[in-house]
Structures are given as structure tokens and as C-alpha cells.
Design an enzyme around this catalytic site. Structure first.
Site, short mmCIF file in Angstrom:
data_model
loop_
_atom_site.label_atom_id
_atom_site.label_comp_id
_atom_site.label_asym_id
_atom_site.label_seq_id
_atom_site.Cartn_x
_atom_site.Cartn_y
_atom_site.Cartn_z
N ARG A 105 0.82 -1.22 0.00
CA ARG A 105 0.00 0.00 0.00
C ARG A 105 0.85 1.26 0.00
NH1 ARG A 105 -4.97 -2.06 3.80
NH2 ARG A 105 -6.23 -2.79 2.06
N LYS A 135 -21.15 -16.38 0.73
CA LYS A 135 -22.55 -16.12 1.07
C LYS A 135 -23.29 -15.26 0.07
CE LYS A 135 -22.01 -16.20 6.08
NZ LYS A 135 -21.94 -15.26 7.20
N GLY A 174 -10.30 -9.47 -1.59
CA GLY A 174 -9.02 -10.03 -1.16
C GLY A 174 -8.70 -11.37 -1.80
N GLY A 232 -14.18 -3.62 0.94
CA GLY A 232 -15.52 -3.13 1.23
C GLY A 232 -15.94 -2.01 0.29
#
Ligand code: AMP
Length: 400
Positions: free
Chosen positions: A36, A207, A357, A380
Site C-alpha cells: 500500500r 454467502k 481479497g 468493502g
């Protein structure tokens, strides 16, 4: 409308506040992976090469009590940045006050300063007050007062309204996107708002409930939505197929039925699966068509499905991929995920965009990351962007 970017700004002699994503893994003061920091270098270098004074702000981990602070100091990050830039970087071990203000006022053009972790502001005198993560209006105003212009390059927090992104921006005349942020807007925003067709989305992961917003939004934009991973079997159940001991969200079966009705042949489910007797790499396993037999659980998409997915993908002009096709952490059930990643690397005429990820880890492991158009830096944030939501951190960037 297009957003203002750092290359639109006059930076010479300016105090340039920069929200970067330096949220690196850190243990006992040692940085595990500096990806990063490396990713933020182009924007930082651009600012200093154009005569700006770079004042860098980032969060690091979660600060919920005083004891969290020492292990989450930005000092090692500032040291690593100094090595990477091959020049001195001033580190200021505080997030407000005279020491910080004096250090900023002492900067010359082209200098770099790193402020302490913005989330230190979440705990004051031992109390969890969330000034940073709750976007305390005074804090955003104060930080904004430290600079002349604001550059936001931290896509990973764009789905949150924090003082260090939205708070600063709302007190600044101009907020520009950094190069990383610009790329996220161009590729993810572009895919959602104005994709080149055929547009194919590949959605996997455990999910249905986590991905429902994305499935819904992409069904209205994409030509095909390919489903893989554990969520497949909730759709199987909705179709009245047998699922054995596969992962299923019983309370989402009705929702899956609704999606199937609405989607028609736009939604493509795997036609075969790799099934195993236990959730173990070396469990008895085999490939089956359609129904999952009793005593087995489905842990990967099968070879026929991989072929069918590739047939859909080969003519695509835009591809978005989020989530693994199976339990790719176990080598016997990794093939679906790895083959999809490999195939994306061959699509030289398409815009290929990967988020999340696990999918990112897969393309990096395969060494095909540099053959893809864009690998999102935000988990997210990229999911919410794909859901078609307005991300507050992006909305706060000025229009061109
Ligand atoms: P997510 O966080 O929703 O993207 O899900 C990622 C996780 O889903 C990974 O850890 C995978 O191992 C897991 N996963 C993928 N396919 C399956 C499956 N068929 N059964 C159980 N877990 C799965």
C-alpha cells in the site's frame, strides 16, 4: 461528471494535504507487506516533483483504547516511505497541536511529512470518542486548516464518512483524486455506469447475503452474471436441486428464487461441482454434474463449468470479478478460482477488473495481475461501489 484529479492542480508552493491508504499489516513495529505504501508513491512523487509540500494522513488499524496506540504508530510507515522515496520524511508523533503546525509551517517545497495515525483521534484521555471515524466536524475543519489543497488517494476508506476524508473535503475549496483513486473511479465506476458490452460479472464467495446488493445491481447492468463459490448452492436449493451438505443460507432461499426469476438466462450457475465428503483438502472428492449427492459437500466449480464460464468470457469487453469460485485455500478445490484468474489474464481486448481479497490473491499467486486492467485496492469500498452506492469519499471530491 468527471472528478478533479491531482494533475489538474497547481501545486507549486502549496501545502498539499493528502489522505493516503497506509493501512499496512504491522506487528511489533515491523511492516509485513508494504504494497500500500508502494501503491501511494506515484501520487506522492507527483506532488513533490511539482513543488508541493506533501502532508500525509492515513489511518492504521483500529484504535479503541489507549493501549492500542503504541502498536499502531505511523512511525515505521514514515521510515519505510523515506527508504522508498530515498529522501528524508518528517514524522510528527501527534495528530493536532503546535508541534504538528510548526512542523508543517517549516516545510520547504518538495518536502514530505507523515502525521501520526488519524485514528489516534478515536481515543481521547482513555475514552473511545471516535472523532476520526465518527467524522467529528471540528476535527475535519482543523485538519483542513493545515493545508491549501486536499488530495484524496485512499479508495479503501471511500465508503466511509471519516474526518480525514469527507470531513477535510467539506472544509476545503478544492478536493482532488490522487492517481489510485482516479483509477478506481475510471475502472469500477466506469464498469458500473458506462460499461463496454458484452459486460460479464463473475461473483463468488461464501454467502449470497454478502453479495446480494452486487448481484442485484450487476444484473441490471451486465449481459451475464456468472455465479460460483459457496453461494451457488443456495441458488441450487432455490431451484429445487439437491445440495447434500453444501453451504446454504436457508433464510435466503426465497430471495435466491426471486433473483432467479428476475434474471432469466442472464444468471449462469455452475453446471458441475467438485464435491467432497468433508471440509478437508484430502477428503474423498470427485466431480459431479448438477445435484450434489447425499453425504457430499460442493467445494469448487467443476471443469465443465470452467469451460462454460470461459465461453461466456471470451467475447466480453468488460469483466468484473469478485470472490473465489471455491475453497481455493485448499489446493484440491482451488482450480475453479485459479482457472478463472488465468483466463482473465488472456483477455487482452477486455477491461478486466478484479476486486476483493481472495480474487486479488489468486491473480497475484498466478502472476497474471499485470495482465489485468485494474486490481482494486479496496475490499468493502469496491463491493459498495459495485452495488451502485454513492461512496461518500468519492462524492466529496470536487467535479472537474
Ligand atoms: P467471501 O468472503 O464471501 O468472498 O468468501 C470467501 C470464502 O468463501 C473463502 O474463504 C472460500 O474458501 C469460501 N468458499 C468458496 N466456495 C466455497 C464453497 N463451495 N463452500 C464453502 N466455502 C466456500
Amino acid at each position: 461528471m468527471a472528478k478533479l484529479t491531482v494533475s489538474d492542480l497547481d501545486l507549486k508552493g502549496k501545502k498539499v494535504l493528502m489522505r493516503v491508504d497506509f493501512n499496512v499489516p504491522i506487528k511489533d513495529g515491523v511492516i509485513g507487506n508494504d504494497n500500500r505504501i508502494v501503491a501511494a508513491l506515484p501520487t506522492i512523487k507527483y506532488v513533490i516533483e511539482h513543488g508541493g509540500k506533501a502532508i500525509l494522513l492515513s489511518h492504521l488499524g483500529r484504535v479503541k483504547k489507549e493501549d492500542d496506540k503504541p502498536g499502531l504508530s505511523m512511525r515505521p510507515v514514515a521510515e519505510r516511505l523515506s527508504n522508498l522515496l530515498n529522501k528524508p520524511v518528517t514524522f510528527v508523533p501527534t495528530t493536532e497541536g503546535k508541534q504538528l503546525e510548526d512542523a508543517i509551517n517549516g516545510l520547504s517545497d518538495g518536502d514530505v511529512l507523515v502525521m501520526e495515525n488519524t485514528r489516534y483521534e478515536d481515543v481521547k484521555d482513555g475514552e473511545y470518542v471516535k472523532r476520526e471515524s465518527g467524522n467529528d466536524p471540528e476535527l475535519g475543519k482543523y485538519w483542513a486548516s493545515l493545508g491549501d489543497v486536499f488530495v484524496n488517494d485512499a479508495f479503501g476508506t471511500a465508503h466511509r464518512s471519516h474526518a480525514s476524508n469527507v470531513g477535510i473535503a467539506s472544509n476545503m475549496a478544492q478536493t482532488a483524486a490522487g492517481f489510485l483513486m482516479e483509477k478506481e473511479i475510471k475502472f469500477i465506476g466506469g464498469a458500473v455506469d458506462n460499461p463496454e458490452h458484452p459486460f460479464v460479472a463473475i461473483l463468488g464467495g461464501a454467502k449470497v447475503s454478502d453479495k446480494i446488493g452486487v448481484i442485484d445491481n450487476l444484473l441490471s447492468k451486465a449481459d451475464k452474471v456468472l455465479i460460483g463459490g459457496g453461494m451457488t448452492y443456495t441458488f441450487y436449493a432455490a431451484k429445487g436441486m439437491k445440495i447434500g451438505n453444501s453451504l446454504v443460507e436457508k433464510d435466503k432461499i426465497d430471495l435466491a428464487k426471486e433473483i432467479l426469476d428476475k434474471a432469466g438466462d442472464k444468471l449462469v450457475l455452475p453446471s458441475d461441482s467438485v464435491v467432497a465428503t468433508e471440509f478437508k483438502n484430502d477428503a474423498d472428492h470427485k466431480t459431479v454434474d448438477g445435484d450434489i449427492p447425499d453425504g457430499y459437500m460442493a467445494l469448487d466449480i467443476g471443469p465443465k463449468s470452467i469451460k462454460e464460464f470461459e465461453d461466456v468470457l471470451k467475447s466480453a469487453k468488460t469483466v468484473v470479478w469478485n470472490g473465489p469460485m471455491g475453497v481455493f485455500e485448499m489446493p484440491n478445490y482451488a482450480e475453479g478460482t485459479l482457472e478463472v484468474g488465468k483466463f482473465l489474464g488472456t483477455l487482452s481486448d477486455a477491461k478486466t477488473i478484479v476486486g476483493g481479497g481472495d480474487s486479488t490473491a489468486a491473480v497475484q499467486q498466478l502472476g497474471v495481475a499485470d495482465k489485468l486492467s485494474h486490481i482494486s485496492t479496496g475490499g468493502g469500498a469496491s463491493l459498495e461501489y459495485l452495488e451502485g452506492k454513492t461512496l461518500p469519499g468519492i462524492a466529496a471530491i470536487s467535479d472537474k
